[in-house]
Design a protein around this motif. Structure first.
Motif, PDB file in Angstrom:
ATOM      1  N   ILE A 217       0.852  -1.193   0.000  1.00 46.64           N
ATOM      2  CA  ILE A 217       0.000   0.000   0.000  1.00 46.64           C
ATOM      3  C   ILE A 217       0.885   1.239   0.000  1.00 46.64           C
ATOM      4  N   GLU A 218       0.824   1.975  -1.076  1.00 50.67           N
ATOM      5  CA  GLU A 218       1.525   3.250  -1.188  1.00 50.67           C
ATOM      6  C   GLU A 218       0.484   4.358  -1.063  1.00 50.67           C
ATOM      7  N   ILE A 219       0.683   5.243  -0.121  1.00 44.38           N
ATOM      8  CA  ILE A 219      -0.247   6.370   0.024  1.00 44.38           C
ATOM      9  C   ILE A 219       0.011   7.326  -1.136  1.00 44.38           C
ATOM     10  N   PRO A 220      -1.013   7.588  -1.940  1.00 42.13           N
ATOM     11  CA  PRO A 220      -0.808   8.427  -3.127  1.00 42.13           C
ATOM     12  C   PRO A 220      -0.517   9.887  -2.769  1.00 42.13           C
ATOM     13  N   LYS A 221       0.027  10.598  -3.732  1.00 38.72           N
ATOM     14  CA  LYS A 221       0.336  12.013  -3.520  1.00 38.72           C
ATOM     15  C   LYS A 221      -0.931  12.853  -3.392  1.00 38.72           C
ATOM     16  N   ILE A 222      -1.994  12.412  -4.055  1.00 42.89           N
ATOM     17  CA  ILE A 222      -3.270  13.113  -3.921  1.00 42.89           C
ATOM     18  C   ILE A 222      -3.978  12.515  -2.714  1.00 42.89           C
ATOM     19  N   ARG A 223      -4.007  13.270  -1.636  1.00 39.44           N
ATOM     20  CA  ARG A 223      -4.563  12.813  -0.359  1.00 39.44           C
ATOM     21  C   ARG A 223      -4.882  14.020   0.494  1.00 39.44           C
ATOM     22  N   ASP A 224      -5.704  13.799   1.503  1.00 39.80           N
ATOM     23  CA  ASP A 224      -5.959  14.820   2.518  1.00 39.80           C
ATOM     24  C   ASP A 224      -5.380  14.309   3.824  1.00 39.80           C
ATOM     25  N   VAL A 225      -4.634  15.171   4.505  1.00 38.94           N
ATOM     26  CA  VAL A 225      -4.034  14.814   5.793  1.00 38.94           C
ATOM     27  C   VAL A 225      -4.350  15.924   6.785  1.00 38.94           C
ATOM     28  N   TRP A 226      -4.778  15.542   7.983  1.00 33.69           N
ATOM     29  CA  TRP A 226      -5.014  16.510   9.042  1.00 33.69           C
ATOM     30  C   TRP A 226      -4.773  15.832  10.385  1.00 33.69           C
ATOM     31  N   TYR A 227      -4.619  16.643  11.397  1.00 34.73           N
ATOM     32  CA  TYR A 227      -4.414  16.097  12.734  1.00 34.73           C
ATOM     33  C   TYR A 227      -5.352  16.756  13.723  1.00 34.73           C
ATOM     34  N   GLU A 228      -5.603  16.012  14.789  1.00 34.61           N
ATOM     35  CA  GLU A 228      -6.414  16.498  15.896  1.00 34.61           C
ATOM     36  C   GLU A 228      -5.578  16.343  17.157  1.00 34.61           C
ATOM     37  N   GLU A 229      -5.317  17.439  17.816  1.00 42.22           N
ATOM     38  CA  GLU A 229      -4.497  17.396  19.021  1.00 42.22           C
ATOM     39  C   GLU A 229      -5.285  16.782  20.178  1.00 42.22           C
TER      40      GLU A 229
ATOM     41  N   GLY B   9      -0.722  14.025  22.569  1.00 38.58           N
ATOM     42  CA  GLY B   9      -0.359  13.543  21.243  1.00 38.58           C
ATOM     43  C   GLY B   9      -1.338  14.043  20.202  1.00 38.58           C
ATOM     44  N   PHE B  10      -1.423  13.308  19.100  1.00 38.98           N
ATOM     45  CA  PHE B  10      -2.255  13.710  17.975  1.00 38.98           C
ATOM     46  C   PHE B  10      -2.913  12.491  17.337  1.00 38.98           C
ATOM     47  N   TRP B  11      -4.101  12.690  16.842  1.00 38.48           N
ATOM     48  CA  TRP B  11      -4.706  11.737  15.915  1.00 38.48           C
ATOM     49  C   TRP B  11      -4.360  12.252  14.533  1.00 38.48           C
ATOM     50  N   ILE B  12      -3.598  11.473  13.784  1.00 35.98           N
ATOM     51  CA  ILE B  12      -3.270  11.809  12.401  1.00 35.98           C
ATOM     52  C   ILE B  12      -4.281  11.096  11.508  1.00 35.98           C
ATOM     53  N   ASN B  13      -4.878  11.837  10.597  1.00 36.87           N
ATOM     54  CA  ASN B  13      -5.869  11.301   9.666  1.00 36.87           C
ATOM     55  C   ASN B  13      -5.359  11.472   8.241  1.00 36.87           C
ATOM     56  N   CYS B  14      -5.574  10.461   7.423  1.00 30.14           N
ATOM     57  CA  CYS B  14      -5.183  10.521   6.018  1.00 30.14           C
ATOM     58  C   CYS B  14      -6.276   9.854   5.192  1.00 30.14           C
ATOM     59  N   VAL B  15      -6.760  10.560   4.178  1.00 30.73           N
ATOM     60  CA  VAL B  15      -7.800  10.027   3.295  1.00 30.73           C
ATOM     61  C   VAL B  15      -7.292  10.068   1.866  1.00 30.73           C
ATOM     62  N   PHE B  16      -7.513   8.969   1.140  1.00 30.23           N
ATOM     63  CA  PHE B  16      -7.069   8.872  -0.246  1.00 30.23           C
ATOM     64  C   PHE B  16      -7.901   7.822  -0.972  1.00 30.23           C
ATOM     65  N   GLU B  17      -7.845   7.862  -2.293  1.00 32.12           N
ATOM     66  CA  GLU B  17      -8.559   6.861  -3.089  1.00 32.12           C
ATOM     67  C   GLU B  17      -7.639   5.670  -3.332  1.00 32.12           C
ATOM     68  N   MET B  18      -8.235   4.477  -3.342  1.00 32.43           N
ATOM     69  CA  MET B  18      -7.478   3.250  -3.546  1.00 32.43           C
ATOM     70  C   MET B  18      -8.221   2.388  -4.562  1.00 32.43           C
ATOM     71  N   GLN B  19      -7.479   1.663  -5.336  1.00 36.80           N
ATOM     72  CA  GLN B  19      -8.067   0.734  -6.307  1.00 36.80           C
ATOM     73  C   GLN B  19      -8.486  -0.552  -5.615  1.00 36.80           C
ATOM     74  N   ALA B  20      -9.453  -1.220  -6.183  1.00 39.19           N
ATOM     75  CA  ALA B  20     -10.057  -2.407  -5.569  1.00 39.19           C
ATOM     76  C   ALA B  20      -9.048  -3.532  -5.317  1.00 39.19           C
ATOM     77  N   PHE B  21      -8.018  -3.644  -6.136  1.00 39.89           N
ATOM     78  CA  PHE B  21      -7.078  -4.748  -5.954  1.00 39.89           C
ATOM     79  C   PHE B  21      -6.289  -4.646  -4.643  1.00 39.89           C
ATOM     80  N   CYS B  22      -6.333  -3.509  -3.973  1.00 45.83           N
ATOM     81  CA  CYS B  22      -5.647  -3.341  -2.686  1.00 45.83           C
ATOM     82  C   CYS B  22      -6.545  -3.633  -1.487  1.00 45.83           C
ATOM     83  N   MET B  23      -7.801  -3.980  -1.717  1.00 41.41           N
ATOM     84  CA  MET B  23      -8.737  -4.144  -0.617  1.00 41.41           C
ATOM     85  C   MET B  23      -8.281  -5.206   0.384  1.00 41.41           C
ATOM     86  N   GLU B  24      -7.879  -6.372  -0.088  1.00 44.80           N
ATOM     87  CA  GLU B  24      -7.471  -7.430   0.835  1.00 44.80           C
ATOM     88  C   GLU B  24      -6.243  -7.019   1.648  1.00 44.80           C
ATOM     89  N   ASN B  25      -5.329  -6.298   1.019  1.00 39.54           N
ATOM     90  CA  ASN B  25      -4.135  -5.836   1.733  1.00 39.54           C
ATOM     91  C   ASN B  25      -4.523  -4.901   2.874  1.00 39.54           C
TER      92      ASN B  25
END
Length: 175
Positions: free
Chosen positions: A59-71, A81-97
């Motif tokens: 799983i490679e996190i793509p360059k097109i993504r949203d990242v934010w944190y909550e202190e 500490g922080f909750w780090i959040n990252c959202v990105f689109e993934m292709q179906a073949f990575c679902m099992e991984n």
């Protein structure tokens, strides 16, 4: 989703079942959104291990993504500490991984294991899936018919934990 057998058997059983549910819920072969969330301490060194484990899982996190944190400030449950959040689109073949990574969270000896929360999302169908360990996954959806289909198809796999509430909810919808 898994109850008996060795740790590996439990994870593989949960992976097989979770894959079937996710393919039905998200659409087999369709891309989906991934929301990863991890608690980190102030230094952030934990992210290096997480990224390494994700790469081991293919799983490679793509360059097109949203990242934010909550202190997070010190509480009974967490240190500062922080909750780090990252959202990105993934292709179906990575679902099992991704499912593997979510399901092995409670098994620190299994790798790859990024030790983060993983949510799978189909925004068009308004479905969110949270696979949390080898015991189960939660499916949340605005469309009650979508949930009813999953409920009926996979009823035998439901955990006893919330089964009474689910029975009341879905049996009421049939009336």
């Amino acid at each position: 989703m898994s109850k008996d057998g060795s740790s590996l058997t439990q994870i593989l059983t949960a992976l097989r079942k979770a894959t079937m549910i996710c393919e039905d819920a998200l659409g087999k072969g369709n891309p989906f959104l991934v929301h990863m969330q991890q608690f980190i301490f102030s230094s952030g060194f934990e992210l290096r291990d997480t990224i390494r484990e994700l790469r081991l899982a293919g799983i490679e996190i793509p360059k097109i993504r949203d990242v934010w944190y909550e202190e997070v400030y010190e509480s009974d449950e967490y240190e500062d500490g922080f909750w780090i959040n990252c959202v990105f689109e993934m292709q179906a073949f990575c679902m099992e991984n991704l499912l593997w990574c979510a399901l092995v969270t409670d098994f620190p000896s299994f790798h790859p294991n990024p030790h983060c929360l993983i949510y799978l999302v189909n925004p068009e169908k308004s479905i969110l899936i949270h696979p949390y360990d080898d015991r189960g996954l939660d499916v949340i959806c605005r469309n009650s018919m979508e949930l009813t289909i999953l409920y009926e198809k996979y009823n035998a796999w439901l955990l006893d934990y919330d089964k009474e509430v689910m029975v009341q909810t879905f049996e009421q919808n049939k009336s």
